[in-house]
Design an enzyme around this catalytic site. Structure first.
Site, PDB file in Angstrom:
ATOM      1  N   LYS A  32       3.749  32.986  85.146  1.00  0.00           N
ATOM      2  CA  LYS A  32       2.703  31.953  85.244  1.00  0.00           C
ATOM      3  C   LYS A  32       3.344  30.615  85.590  1.00  0.00           C
ATOM      4  O   LYS A  32       4.266  30.164  84.930  1.00  0.00           O
ATOM      5  CB  LYS A  32       1.940  31.812  83.926  1.00  0.00           C
ATOM      6  CG  LYS A  32       0.867  30.715  83.991  1.00  0.00           C
ATOM      7  CD  LYS A  32      -0.037  30.748  82.793  1.00  0.00           C
ATOM      8  CE  LYS A  32       0.391  29.867  81.658  1.00  0.00           C
ATOM      9  NZ  LYS A  32       0.189  28.422  81.861  1.00  0.00           N
ATOM     10  N   LYS A  61      -6.277  25.460  87.160  1.00  0.00           N
ATOM     11  CA  LYS A  61      -7.577  25.128  86.542  1.00  0.00           C
ATOM     12  C   LYS A  61      -8.419  24.167  87.389  1.00  0.00           C
ATOM     13  O   LYS A  61      -8.714  23.038  86.980  1.00  0.00           O
ATOM     14  CB  LYS A  61      -7.375  24.530  85.145  1.00  0.00           C
ATOM     15  CG  LYS A  61      -6.641  25.448  84.172  1.00  0.00           C
ATOM     16  CD  LYS A  61      -6.625  24.844  82.779  1.00  0.00           C
ATOM     17  CE  LYS A  61      -5.920  25.702  81.767  1.00  0.00           C
ATOM     18  NZ  LYS A  61      -4.451  25.759  81.928  1.00  0.00           N
ATOM     19  N   THR A 119      -9.054  25.510  74.401  1.00  0.00           N
ATOM     20  CA  THR A 119      -8.864  25.701  72.952  1.00  0.00           C
ATOM     21  C   THR A 119      -8.583  24.366  72.256  1.00  0.00           C
ATOM     22  O   THR A 119      -8.709  24.258  71.053  1.00  0.00           O
ATOM     23  CB  THR A 119      -7.709  26.684  72.667  1.00  0.00           C
ATOM     24  OG1 THR A 119      -6.633  26.387  73.547  1.00  0.00           O
ATOM     25  CG2 THR A 119      -8.147  28.115  72.875  1.00  0.00           C
TER      26      THR A 119
HETATM   27  O1  C5P Z   1       4.481  28.938  74.581  1.00  0.00           O
HETATM   28  P1  C5P Z   1       3.149  29.623  74.433  1.00  0.00           P
HETATM   29  O2  C5P Z   1       3.245  31.131  74.261  1.00  0.00           O
HETATM   30  O3  C5P Z   1       2.275  28.974  73.382  1.00  0.00           O
HETATM   31  O4  C5P Z   1       2.472  29.392  75.857  1.00  0.00           O
HETATM   32  C1  C5P Z   1       1.152  29.767  76.147  1.00  0.00           C
HETATM   33  C2  C5P Z   1       0.796  29.378  77.543  1.00  0.00           C
HETATM   34  O5  C5P Z   1      -0.593  29.603  77.729  1.00  0.00           O
HETATM   35  C3  C5P Z   1       1.036  27.912  77.874  1.00  0.00           C
HETATM   36  O6  C5P Z   1       1.361  27.817  79.260  1.00  0.00           O
HETATM   37  C4  C5P Z   1      -0.303  27.267  77.592  1.00  0.00           C
HETATM   38  O7  C5P Z   1      -0.521  26.115  78.347  1.00  0.00           O
HETATM   39  C5  C5P Z   1      -1.265  28.385  78.010  1.00  0.00           C
HETATM   40  N1  C5P Z   1      -2.598  28.320  77.386  1.00  0.00           N
HETATM   41  C6  C5P Z   1      -2.794  28.352  76.009  1.00  0.00           C
HETATM   42  N2  C5P Z   1      -4.060  28.304  75.492  1.00  0.00           N
HETATM   43  C7  C5P Z   1      -5.117  28.230  76.303  1.00  0.00           C
HETATM   44  C8  C5P Z   1      -4.953  28.212  77.685  1.00  0.00           C
HETATM   45  C9  C5P Z   1      -3.661  28.256  78.198  1.00  0.00           C
HETATM   46  O8  C5P Z   1      -1.832  28.438  75.254  1.00  0.00           O
HETATM   47  N3  C5P Z   1      -6.330  28.234  75.786  1.00  0.00           N
END
Ligand code: C5P
Length: 232
Positions: A32, A61, A119
């Site tokens: 990603k 997004k 979130t």
């Molecule tokens: O480091 P971590 O596992 O928390 O990363 C989660 C990824 O998913 C990050 O890139 C974050 O921006 C993204 N994300 C999230 N919650 C959301 C949407 C996207 O954690 N609701």
């Protein structure tokens, strides 16, 4: 469609990202790319990672008027990414225009998913600032349904919402779920988390995993643990 693990490469530069991906050798995780990296490096970073054989989820997004989103999606489609996204809050017309813009002349296109409510938006903000009186869970489900009716393939959601999304929008409507942590791991700033194994049981189609892999002592080992727990 098979389940897969998407590694959130939240690095500030292309160099750091490519060095990180070097560690995986012949293994080619689904990657990603978010706003930070894309805006720092531009579209060339997509080509560089694709060239190495990775699938790419470009997490930008989009949210604008339908015509602008359609044209922007048509540019992204030319980058040959495998998945991209937009905000369902842009409305059904914007989402349908995005599908049109993303579709290549041969009729194929990257997977397109919608963000419902971020979130980071809590119920108070939803009510007092966005002036949405409908409770958060119903708002999320209703946005997911709009996305489905507009021809999108799925939504980004918490693994805790995956089952309800599938119930409302059908099993083939994809749930792409961040907020994943190992049972023995650090939660960091994520509040509502599931392990890869729990996310699998909950019906997630893709888990998006950042720090549990990128900040691990052995990222390749952490990635393989995710695959074992979520995919196998
Ligand atoms: O480091 P971590 O596992 O928390 O990363 C989660 C990824 O998913 C990050 O890139 C974050 O921006 C993204 N994300 C999230 N919650 C959301 C949407 C996207 O954690 N609701």
């Amino acid at each position: 469609m098979g389940r897969d693990v998407i590694v959130a490469c939240d690095f500030s530069s292309g160099q750091k990202t490519l060095e990180f991906l070097d560690r995986f050798g012949e293994k080619k995780p689904f990657v990603k790319i978010g706003m930070e990296l894309y805006y720092a490096e531009g579209p060339s970073i997509v080509g560089k990672i694709k060239e190495r054989g990775h699938k790419i989820f470009l997490d930008l997004k989009l949210h604008d008027i339908p015509n602008t989103v359609k044209k922007a999606m048509s540019v992204l489609s030319g980058l040959d990414v495998d998945m991209t996204n937009l905000h369902a809050a842009g409305g059904s017309k914007m989402m349908a225009a995005a599908v049109e813009g993303l579709t290549r002349p041969d009729g194929k296109r990257p997977i397109l998913i919608a963000v419902t409510q971020l979130t980071s938006t809590d119920p108070e903000t939803l009510k007092n600032e966005l002036l949405i009186e409908t409770p958060m869970p119903e708002t999320v489900m209703s946005y997911a349904e709009n996305a489905m009716r507009s021809g999108l393939d799925g939504v980004v959601c918490s693994p805790l919402e995956a089952e309800a999304v599938h119930k409302r929008c059908g099993r083939n409507f994809l749930t792409v779920t961040p907020g994943v942590r190992f049972a023995d791991g650090d939660k960091g700033d994520q509040k509502r988390v599931m392990t890869p194994e729990e996310a699998k049981k909950a019906g997630s189609d893709y888990i998006v995993v950042g720090r549990p892999i990128t900040a691990a002592e052995d990222p390749v080992d952490a990635y393989e643990r995710c695959l074992r727990e979520f995919v196998d």
